[in-house]
Design a protein around this motif. Structure first.
Motif, mmCIF file in Angstrom:
data_model
loop_
_atom_site.group_PDB
_atom_site.id
_atom_site.type_symbol
_atom_site.label_atom_id
_atom_site.label_comp_id
_atom_site.label_asym_id
_atom_site.label_seq_id
_atom_site.Cartn_x
_atom_site.Cartn_y
_atom_site.Cartn_z
ATOM 1 N N PHE A 1 0.745 -1.195 -0.052
ATOM 2 C CA PHE A 1 -0.004 0.035 0.077
ATOM 3 C C PHE A 1 0.784 1.257 -0.059
ATOM 4 C CE2 PHE A 1 -2.419 3.326 2.333
ATOM 5 C CZ PHE A 1 -3.411 3.528 1.496
ATOM 6 N N LYS A 2 1.706 1.062 0.959
ATOM 7 C CA LYS A 2 2.963 2.427 0.940
ATOM 8 C C LYS A 2 3.508 2.773 -0.216
ATOM 9 C CE LYS A 2 3.601 3.827 5.283
ATOM 10 N NZ LYS A 2 4.195 2.913 6.658
ATOM 11 N N LEU A 3 4.071 1.442 -1.108
ATOM 12 C CA LEU A 3 4.652 1.762 -2.281
ATOM 13 C C LEU A 3 3.648 2.173 -3.182
ATOM 14 C CD1 LEU A 3 7.313 0.910 -3.533
ATOM 15 C CD2 LEU A 3 6.222 -1.397 -4.172
ATOM 16 N N LYS A 4 2.569 1.747 -3.428
ATOM 17 C CA LYS A 4 1.648 2.141 -4.237
ATOM 18 C C LYS A 4 1.453 3.744 -4.041
ATOM 19 C CE LYS A 4 -3.021 1.556 -5.706
ATOM 20 N NZ LYS A 4 -4.125 1.720 -5.006
ATOM 21 N N ARG A 5 1.457 4.163 -2.999
ATOM 22 C CA ARG A 5 1.069 5.385 -2.596
ATOM 23 C C ARG A 5 2.259 6.224 -2.957
ATOM 24 N NH1 ARG A 5 -2.067 7.654 2.687
ATOM 25 N NH2 ARG A 5 -0.871 9.521 2.920
ATOM 26 N N ALA A 6 3.318 5.853 -2.722
ATOM 27 C CA ALA A 6 4.778 6.426 -3.209
ATOM 28 C C ALA A 6 4.703 6.783 -4.747
ATOM 29 C CB ALA A 6 5.780 5.848 -2.641
ATOM 30 N N CYS A 7 4.269 5.461 -5.417
ATOM 31 C CA CYS A 7 4.718 5.809 -6.917
ATOM 32 C C CYS A 7 3.646 6.552 -7.587
ATOM 33 C CB CYS A 7 3.834 4.331 -7.530
ATOM 34 S SG CYS A 7 5.359 3.070 -7.277
ATOM 35 N N LEU A 8 2.359 6.545 -6.865
ATOM 36 C CA LEU A 8 1.344 7.620 -7.341
ATOM 37 C C LEU A 8 1.890 8.856 -7.136
ATOM 38 C CD1 LEU A 8 -2.086 6.525 -7.080
ATOM 39 C CD2 LEU A 8 -2.036 8.341 -5.652
ATOM 40 N N LEU A 9 2.326 9.271 -6.007
ATOM 41 C CA LEU A 9 2.858 10.493 -5.640
ATOM 42 C C LEU A 9 3.859 11.056 -6.605
ATOM 43 C CD1 LEU A 9 2.074 12.363 -3.284
ATOM 44 C CD2 LEU A 9 4.073 11.736 -2.274
ATOM 45 N N ILE A 10 4.811 9.979 -7.063
ATOM 46 C CA ILE A 10 5.896 10.702 -8.043
ATOM 47 C C ILE A 10 5.417 10.729 -9.228
ATOM 48 C CG2 ILE A 10 7.939 9.618 -8.956
ATOM 49 C CD1 ILE A 10 8.377 8.125 -6.181
ATOM 50 N N SER A 11 4.501 9.921 -9.582
ATOM 51 C CA SER A 11 3.860 10.241 -11.123
ATOM 52 C C SER A 11 2.931 11.477 -11.041
ATOM 53 C CB SER A 11 3.042 8.909 -11.561
ATOM 54 O OG SER A 11 1.980 8.746 -10.691
ATOM 55 N N PHE A 12 2.463 11.839 -9.853
ATOM 56 C CA PHE A 12 1.583 12.958 -9.807
ATOM 57 C C PHE A 12 2.472 14.355 -9.671
ATOM 58 C CE2 PHE A 12 -1.843 10.676 -10.754
ATOM 59 C CZ PHE A 12 -2.857 11.485 -11.534
ATOM 60 N N LEU A 13 3.574 14.069 -8.990
ATOM 61 C CA LEU A 13 4.373 15.303 -8.793
ATOM 62 C C LEU A 13 4.860 15.662 -10.236
ATOM 63 C CD1 LEU A 13 6.668 14.488 -5.663
ATOM 64 C CD2 LEU A 13 4.701 16.320 -6.035
ATOM 65 N N VAL A 14 5.528 14.713 -11.098
ATOM 66 C CA VAL A 14 6.051 14.907 -12.324
ATOM 67 C C VAL A 14 4.708 15.466 -13.288
ATOM 68 C CG1 VAL A 14 6.439 13.683 -14.462
ATOM 69 C CG2 VAL A 14 7.435 12.948 -12.292
ATOM 70 N N LEU A 15 3.578 14.774 -13.034
ATOM 71 C CA LEU A 15 2.329 15.349 -14.027
ATOM 72 C C LEU A 15 2.176 16.751 -13.730
ATOM 73 C CD1 LEU A 15 -0.015 14.959 -15.807
ATOM 74 C CD2 LEU A 15 -1.498 14.460 -13.746
ATOM 75 N N CYS A 16 2.105 16.823 -12.373
ATOM 76 C CA CYS A 16 1.812 18.540 -11.718
ATOM 77 C C CYS A 16 2.742 19.586 -12.364
ATOM 78 C CB CYS A 16 1.622 18.697 -10.378
ATOM 79 S SG CYS A 16 0.017 17.826 -9.641
ATOM 80 N N VAL A 17 3.930 19.148 -12.132
ATOM 81 C CA VAL A 17 4.960 19.673 -12.915
ATOM 82 C C VAL A 17 4.829 20.088 -14.424
ATOM 83 C CG1 VAL A 17 7.591 20.263 -13.256
ATOM 84 C CG2 VAL A 17 6.641 19.442 -11.129
ATOM 85 N N MET A 18 4.146 19.241 -15.167
ATOM 86 C CA MET A 18 4.104 19.360 -16.391
ATOM 87 C C MET A 18 2.962 20.120 -16.695
ATOM 88 S SD MET A 18 4.799 15.497 -18.001
ATOM 89 C CE MET A 18 3.779 15.775 -19.389
ATOM 90 N N LEU A 19 1.976 19.969 -15.876
ATOM 91 C CA LEU A 19 0.771 20.653 -16.118
ATOM 92 C C LEU A 19 1.087 22.233 -15.758
ATOM 93 C CD1 LEU A 19 -1.806 18.922 -14.068
ATOM 94 C CD2 LEU A 19 -1.835 19.622 -16.403
ATOM 95 N N VAL A 20 1.509 22.678 -14.779
ATOM 96 C CA VAL A 20 1.886 24.169 -14.553
ATOM 97 C C VAL A 20 2.993 24.632 -15.211
ATOM 98 C CG1 VAL A 20 0.967 23.619 -12.049
ATOM 99 C CG2 VAL A 20 3.328 23.700 -12.619
ATOM 100 N N SER A 21 3.808 23.946 -15.800
ATOM 101 C CA SER A 21 5.047 24.444 -16.621
ATOM 102 C C SER A 21 4.631 24.459 -17.885
ATOM 103 C CB SER A 21 6.363 23.715 -16.232
ATOM 104 O OG SER A 21 6.026 22.560 -16.813
ATOM 105 N N GLY A 22 3.282 23.932 -18.307
ATOM 106 C CA GLY A 22 2.765 23.989 -19.603
ATOM 107 C C GLY A 22 3.701 23.231 -20.817
ATOM 108 N N ILE A 23 4.639 22.104 -20.054
ATOM 109 C CA ILE A 23 5.434 21.392 -21.317
ATOM 110 C C ILE A 23 4.579 20.703 -22.045
ATOM 111 C CG2 ILE A 23 6.787 19.315 -21.161
ATOM 112 C CD1 ILE A 23 7.804 20.469 -18.424
ATOM 113 N N SER A 24 3.165 20.212 -21.694
ATOM 114 C CA SER A 24 2.266 19.594 -22.660
ATOM 115 C C SER A 24 2.239 20.190 -23.732
ATOM 116 C CB SER A 24 1.116 18.904 -21.748
ATOM 117 O OG SER A 24 0.246 20.044 -21.110
ATOM 118 N N ARG A 25 2.235 21.803 -23.588
ATOM 119 C CA ARG A 25 1.746 22.380 -24.731
ATOM 120 C C ARG A 25 3.088 22.828 -25.605
ATOM 121 N NH1 ARG A 25 -3.047 26.395 -23.943
ATOM 122 N NH2 ARG A 25 -4.430 24.869 -23.292
#
Ligand code: DDQ
Ligand code: CA
Length: 273
Positions: free
Chosen positions: A1-25
């Protein structure tokens, strides 16, 4: 469970950074920074309720007495509807003309305000019988999200702009660029006024941004990938993105759903720290 949560977190940190920095565009310079865990919440599901899987949810609000109002999109399938929370049953429906694609919806007094996609046109309905009271035009680039604090309308148009609109004249009172750590946050979609903050679904992500309408800054992120992924894992097919936030200010309950989702969730925030 802890591992799942950690993976989730890391992937979302990356996603959020992408989102806010507009890399996706591919528009902006790459910027990376840490999102402090104090600015991230996961969620806990408190309750699950049935939701019409044919509803392409574009606007959602809670109206007291275990009832919701919902705006649905897609041409020919767009509607405004009153929905029973517990059963998901559609209690009343106003179907829209084929040329309109329903989007954000909010309730101010006895009036429901709705905007539409790719049209500058919005509609006002009587909450008691869903009859159309008025048609209006607005000055946003497009009609995506709508919410209210009881005074002004908050609007989004898929860009990084949060609008404050006069509900009488539809003039833009204030226009703010939503930012997180100086980076613009794009794709603001469905909105909700929650406890003094404006919450926005970020289109095509499983993220909600908590925005201060005073500064336009994102003050926190809510990560909810488990909902959509949980539905997929359960074998549900044909669902689209997370969309639709509603707040019950009396009982301080938050509801979320998605486009064509068979479930509406009552959630509670779970701060990471
Ligand atoms: N918006 O909600 C992001 C504002 C618009 C979403 C539009 C999705 C279009 C789907 C079209 C499907 C046609 C079969
Ligand atoms: Ca909403």
């Amino acid at each position: 469970f802890k591992l799942k949560r950690a993976c989730l977190l890391i992937s979302f940190l990356v996603l959020c950074v992408m989102l806010v920095s507009g890399i996706s565009r591919n528009k902006r310079e790459k910027t990376s920074f840490r999102i402090p865990s104090s600015e991230i919440c996961l969620i806990e599901v408190m309750n699950q309720f049935p939701h019409d899987p044919r509803a392409f949810t574009q606007g959602l609000l809670y109206a007291g007495n275990d009832t919701l109002f919902e705006s649905t999109g897609l041409n020919g399938k767009s509607s405004v509807r009153k929905v029973a929370l517990q059963t998901g049953k559609v209690l009343a429906i106003k179907k829209m003309e084929y040329s309109y694609f329903g989007e954000g919806l909010t309730l101010l007094g006895d009036r429901l305000f709705q905007v539409t996609w790719l049209r500058q046109t919005g509609f006002i309905y009587d909450r008691n019988n869903l009859s159309k009271v008025k048609q209006f035009s607005h000055q946003m680039q497009d009609g995506w999200g709508l919410a209210t604090d009881g005074e002004v309308l908050f609007g989004s148009d898929g860009t990084s702009t949060l609008y404050q609109i006069d509900p009488q004249t539809f003039k833009v009172l204030r226009k703010q660029t939503v930012r997180y750590k100086d980076q613009e946050v794009h794709n603001l979609n469905e909105l909700e006024f929650v406890n003094g903050e404006v919450w926005a679904n970020i289109w095509q992500s499983d993220c909600i941004a908590r925005i201060s309408h005073e500064s336009g800054n994102v003050v926190g992120w809510i990560l909810l990938p488990d909902l959509r992924e949980g539905l997929l894992k359960a074998g549900v097919t044909g669902i689209d993105v997370l969309n639709g936030i509603a707040w019950d200010n009396q009982k301080d309950r938050v509801f979320v759903t998605g486009k064509l989702w068979p479930v509406l969730y009552e959630i509670k925030l779970q701060p990471l720290t």
